[in-house]
Design a protein around this motif. Structure first.
Motif, PDB file in Angstrom:
ATOM      1  N   MET A  43      18.745  11.607   6.997  1.00 17.97           N
ATOM      2  CA  MET A  43      17.663  10.745   7.465  1.00 17.97           C
ATOM      3  C   MET A  43      17.221   9.816   6.350  1.00 17.97           C
ATOM      4  O   MET A  43      17.112  10.223   5.185  1.00 17.97           O
ATOM      5  CB  MET A  43      16.476  11.592   7.937  1.00 17.97           C
ATOM      6  N   GLY A  44      16.918   8.568   6.727  1.00 17.21           N
ATOM      7  CA  GLY A  44      16.478   7.614   5.716  1.00 17.21           C
ATOM      8  C   GLY A  44      15.596   6.538   6.310  1.00 17.21           C
ATOM      9  O   GLY A  44      15.564   6.317   7.530  1.00 17.21           O
ATOM     10  N   THR A  45      14.862   5.848   5.441  1.00 16.96           N
ATOM     11  CA  THR A  45      13.956   4.795   5.891  1.00 16.96           C
ATOM     12  C   THR A  45      13.645   3.847   4.735  1.00 16.96           C
ATOM     13  O   THR A  45      13.821   4.193   3.561  1.00 16.96           O
ATOM     14  CB  THR A  45      12.639   5.394   6.420  1.00 16.96           C
ATOM     15  N   THR A  46      13.195   2.656   5.080  1.00 13.32           N
ATOM     16  CA  THR A  46      12.617   1.760   4.073  1.00 13.32           C
ATOM     17  C   THR A  46      11.123   2.056   3.989  1.00 13.32           C
ATOM     18  O   THR A  46      10.564   2.763   4.827  1.00 13.32           O
ATOM     19  CB  THR A  46      12.831   0.288   4.460  1.00 13.32           C
ATOM     20  N   LEU A  47      10.476   1.486   2.977  1.00 12.38           N
ATOM     21  CA  LEU A  47       9.031   1.686   2.816  1.00 12.38           C
ATOM     22  C   LEU A  47       8.418   0.463   2.157  1.00 12.38           C
ATOM     23  O   LEU A  47       8.961  -0.063   1.181  1.00 12.38           O
ATOM     24  CB  LEU A  47       8.774   2.923   1.947  1.00 12.38           C
ATOM     25  N   VAL A  48       7.290   0.009   2.701  1.00 10.94           N
ATOM     26  CA  VAL A  48       6.459  -0.963   2.004  1.00 10.94           C
ATOM     27  C   VAL A  48       5.010  -0.531   2.192  1.00 10.94           C
ATOM     28  O   VAL A  48       4.584  -0.203   3.308  1.00 10.94           O
ATOM     29  CB  VAL A  48       6.700  -2.416   2.501  1.00 10.94           C
ATOM     30  N   VAL A  49       4.267  -0.493   1.069  1.00 10.51           N
ATOM     31  CA  VAL A  49       2.887  -0.026   1.103  1.00 10.51           C
ATOM     32  C   VAL A  49       2.037  -0.959   0.248  1.00 10.51           C
ATOM     33  O   VAL A  49       2.449  -1.375  -0.839  1.00 10.51           O
ATOM     34  CB  VAL A  49       2.784   1.438   0.594  1.00 10.51           C
ATOM     35  N   ALA A  50       0.844  -1.279   0.754  1.00  7.10           N
ATOM     36  CA  ALA A  50      -0.115  -2.095   0.009  1.00  7.10           C
ATOM     37  C   ALA A  50      -1.420  -1.322  -0.105  1.00  7.10           C
ATOM     38  O   ALA A  50      -1.905  -0.744   0.884  1.00  7.10           O
ATOM     39  CB  ALA A  50      -0.348  -3.423   0.714  1.00  7.10           C
ATOM     40  N   VAL A  51      -2.001  -1.276  -1.319  1.00  6.63           N
ATOM     41  CA  VAL A  51      -3.272  -0.583  -1.540  1.00  6.63           C
ATOM     42  C   VAL A  51      -4.262  -1.568  -2.155  1.00  6.63           C
ATOM     43  O   VAL A  51      -3.913  -2.395  -2.996  1.00  6.63           O
ATOM     44  CB  VAL A  51      -3.089   0.655  -2.454  1.00  6.63           C
ATOM     45  N   ILE A  52      -5.516  -1.481  -1.742  1.00  5.24           N
ATOM     46  CA  ILE A  52      -6.553  -2.438  -2.121  1.00  5.24           C
ATOM     47  C   ILE A  52      -7.410  -1.839  -3.230  1.00  5.24           C
ATOM     48  O   ILE A  52      -8.076  -0.807  -3.024  1.00  5.24           O
ATOM     49  CB  ILE A  52      -7.441  -2.801  -0.919  1.00  5.24           C
ATOM     50  N   ASN A  53      -7.401  -2.461  -4.393  1.00  2.31           N
ATOM     51  CA  ASN A  53      -8.296  -2.094  -5.493  1.00  2.31           C
ATOM     52  C   ASN A  53      -9.480  -3.060  -5.535  1.00  2.31           C
ATOM     53  O   ASN A  53      -9.524  -4.058  -4.797  1.00  2.31           O
ATOM     54  CB  ASN A  53      -7.546  -2.128  -6.828  1.00  2.31           C
ATOM     55  N   LYS A  54     -10.411  -2.804  -6.442  1.00  2.33           N
ATOM     56  CA  LYS A  54     -11.586  -3.677  -6.559  1.00  2.33           C
ATOM     57  C   LYS A  54     -11.201  -5.084  -7.021  1.00  2.33           C
ATOM     58  O   LYS A  54     -11.781  -6.070  -6.558  1.00  2.33           O
ATOM     59  CB  LYS A  54     -12.599  -3.064  -7.537  1.00  2.33           C
ATOM     60  N   ASN A  55     -10.238  -5.172  -7.928  1.00  2.00           N
ATOM     61  CA  ASN A  55      -9.915  -6.479  -8.527  1.00  2.00           C
ATOM     62  C   ASN A  55      -8.478  -6.934  -8.308  1.00  2.00           C
ATOM     63  O   ASN A  55      -8.091  -7.995  -8.802  1.00  2.00           O
ATOM     64  CB  ASN A  55     -10.193  -6.436 -10.042  1.00  2.00           C
ATOM     65  N   ASN A  56      -7.678  -6.147  -7.590  1.00  4.36           N
ATOM     66  CA  ASN A  56      -6.295  -6.553  -7.337  1.00  4.36           C
ATOM     67  C   ASN A  56      -5.734  -5.742  -6.175  1.00  4.36           C
ATOM     68  O   ASN A  56      -6.386  -4.832  -5.662  1.00  4.36           O
ATOM     69  CB  ASN A  56      -5.419  -6.376  -8.585  1.00  4.36           C
ATOM     70  N   VAL A  57      -4.527  -6.086  -5.784  1.00  4.09           N
ATOM     71  CA  VAL A  57      -3.792  -5.342  -4.756  1.00  4.09           C
ATOM     72  C   VAL A  57      -2.457  -4.923  -5.339  1.00  4.09           C
ATOM     73  O   VAL A  57      -1.757  -5.738  -5.947  1.00  4.09           O
ATOM     74  CB  VAL A  57      -3.575  -6.211  -3.500  1.00  4.09           C
ATOM     75  N   LEU A  58      -2.112  -3.642  -5.169  1.00  2.00           N
ATOM     76  CA  LEU A  58      -0.805  -3.151  -5.594  1.00  2.00           C
ATOM     77  C   LEU A  58       0.099  -3.049  -4.374  1.00  2.00           C
ATOM     78  O   LEU A  58      -0.316  -2.546  -3.329  1.00  2.00           O
ATOM     79  CB  LEU A  58      -0.922  -1.777  -6.262  1.00  2.00           C
ATOM     80  N   VAL A  59       1.330  -3.567  -4.534  1.00  3.54           N
ATOM     81  CA  VAL A  59       2.313  -3.504  -3.459  1.00  3.54           C
ATOM     82  C   VAL A  59       3.522  -2.735  -3.972  1.00  3.54           C
ATOM     83  O   VAL A  59       4.093  -3.083  -5.012  1.00  3.54           O
ATOM     84  CB  VAL A  59       2.741  -4.916  -3.002  1.00  3.54           C
ATOM     85  N   GLY A  60       3.921  -1.680  -3.248  1.00  8.04           N
ATOM     86  CA  GLY A  60       5.112  -0.914  -3.598  1.00  8.04           C
ATOM     87  C   GLY A  60       6.112  -0.970  -2.456  1.00  8.04           C
ATOM     88  O   GLY A  60       5.707  -0.946  -1.287  1.00  8.04           O
ATOM     89  N   HIS A  61       7.390  -1.075  -2.797  1.00  2.72           N
ATOM     90  CA  HIS A  61       8.369  -1.115  -1.696  1.00  2.72           C
ATOM     91  C   HIS A  61       9.704  -0.528  -2.134  1.00  2.72           C
ATOM     92  O   HIS A  61      10.057  -0.523  -3.320  1.00  2.72           O
ATOM     93  CB  HIS A  61       8.551  -2.545  -1.182  1.00  2.72           C
ATOM     94  N   VAL A  62      10.450  -0.027  -1.136  1.00  2.00           N
ATOM     95  CA  VAL A  62      11.801   0.483  -1.303  1.00  2.00           C
ATOM     96  C   VAL A  62      12.599  -0.002  -0.099  1.00  2.00           C
ATOM     97  O   VAL A  62      12.215   0.264   1.045  1.00  2.00           O
ATOM     98  CB  VAL A  62      11.842   2.028  -1.373  1.00  2.00           C
ATOM     99  N   GLY A  63      13.679  -0.735  -0.314  1.00  2.63           N
ATOM    100  CA  GLY A  63      14.490  -1.227   0.787  1.00  2.63           C
ATOM    101  C   GLY A  63      14.228  -2.691   1.078  1.00  2.63           C
ATOM    102  O   GLY A  63      13.811  -3.454   0.199  1.00  2.63           O
TER     103      GLY A  63
END
Length: 397
Positions: free
Chosen positions: A100-120
């Motif tokens: 089993m497999g999948t891609t991933l993209v996630v965005a998290v909201i901080n006070k002064n920036n946004v972090l974006v993490g992704h695989v695929g």
């Protein structure tokens, strides 16, 4: 402070038999507390049970991050992926030839920036209020590497038969998958857009920009849905989040209206004082700049005069030295010629005196011989002196 003002998304089956995409974000009933975590996964159709993999990974990543009450870090995103891999490995009980497999993209909201993490190859975009693309994640795929190496164009990559070959993905039986993370600076009214490759199959980046301009989230989602229904060959999922950035701190809830007014008055007076100080500093800097400019001009002028004097003195010395050697050479040549002439005159005078003193014919014959010998001697001496003179002249040259 950065926060989400509005968020919504869709996930559709498209032309496939089942929907292997999965999206996860949270909004309470009163729209008062929007989620700080946005997740999108696209199960891998060539592998077994992609719909199960995408749901497990999305739910696990969301659960890990949503419990965080402080600002998110890059380590937090990697931890969320590691926990998702553990959950995926536990659920991998199917006896299939592919995991089993999948891609991933996630965005998290901080006070002064946004972090974006992704695989695929699922993507995250950032657009400004005018629909201008500010950021896009880089796909982990063979065709993306070919585009970066300028072997393929963007359009050729989208239409390539190898576009689904990934170089990195979230897959069972692996525990060392690395998530790629980007840190985004956010302005007020920026928009985040997360989507699966089914959306990219139907809509290009320029079209996404046009869709977002002057449209609210629901209208933009409806237009994306319509285009994907007609053109996409895959499941398609998209999430749009409107962001706001409050650059000024709001007054405390505990502060009275009088205190607020006092602080406002103090800030006004402080601003006026700062403006006066600013003008005074500008004037001082302007005067200092003029003084430095005049000093620089005087320095350049003095240096120019000094170098002119040095040039004149150097030219005078060169001319004097050259003249000295020329005159010295001329003088020495004249002196040598004068000595040779005096020697010739002296010898001639002696011969004349002898001729005047002769008494008989015999004396005359002897005298002629002597005169002839003296003449040859004088001639020899004269040419000898001239030879020396020319030799010295050549040596000087």
């Amino acid at each position: 402070m950065i926060s989400i003002s509005e968020i919504n998304g869709i996930s559709k089956q498209g032309v496939r038999e089942n929907n292997e995409d999965y999206i996860k974000f949270y909004v309470d009933n009163n729209q008062a507390n929007l989620s700080r975590v946005i997740v999108l996964c696209d199960g891998m159709g060539g592998h077994a049970h992609g719909e199960i993999a995408s749901k497990i990974v999305a739910e696990s990543v969301f659960a890990t991050l949503d419990s965080n009450r402080a600002d998110f870090t890059e380590d937090d995103l990697q931890l969320a992926l590691d926990n998702a891999l553990i959950a995926l490995n536990k659920a991998n009980v199917y006896d299939d030839c592919k995991k089993m497999g999948t891609t991933l993209v996630v965005a998290v909201i901080n006070k002064n920036n946004v972090l974006v993490g992704h695989v695929g190859d699922s993507r995250c975009y950032l657009f400004d209020d005018d629909g201008i693309k500010l950021f896009r994640t880089k796909d982990h795929s063979k065709v993306a590497e070919a585009v970066e190496a300028e072997i393929l164009t963007e359009e050729e990559a989208i239409n390539s038969e190898y576009k689904n070959i990934l170089t990195r993905c979230v897959i069972a039986d692996k525990t060392d998958v690395k998530i790629e993370i980007d840190r985004l600076d956010i302005k007020d009214k920026d928009r985040l857009l997360l989507c699966s490759d089914g959306v990219i199959d139907a809509i290009r980046d320029e079209e996404l920009s046009e869709i977002l301009v002057n449209r609210n989230i629901n209208d933009a989602l409806a237009l994306i849905d319509s285009k994907c229904q007609m053109k996409s060959h895959d499941n398609y999922s998209v999430i749009i989040a409107d962001l706001k950035n409050d650059v000024y701190d709001e007054p405390s809830d505990f502060a009275s209206s009088d205190e607020t007014a006092i602080h406002a008055k103090e800030n006004e007076v402080s601003s006026e004082l700062c403006e006066e100080d600013y003008k005074l500093k500008i004037n001082e800097l302007y005067k200092e700049l003029n003084y430095l400019n005049e000093t620089h001009k005087r320095t350049i002028r003095n240096h120019s005069i000094s170098w002119c004097l040095v040039g004149v003195i150097f030219a005078f010395l060169c001319c004097g030295t050259f003249s000295y050697f020329i005159l010295d050479h001329v003088y020495k040549v004249s002196e040598c010629e004068r000595k040779a002439f005096y020697n010739y005159e002296y010898c001639t005078s002696k011969m004349v005196n002898k001729m005047c003193k002769q008494k008989n014919k015999n004396d005359s014959v002897i005298l002629k011989r002597e005169l002839n010998a003296h003449y040859k001697f004088i001639q020899k001496q004269y040419h000898k002196e001239r030879g020396k003179l020319h030799t010295k002249g050549n040596e000087r040259k």
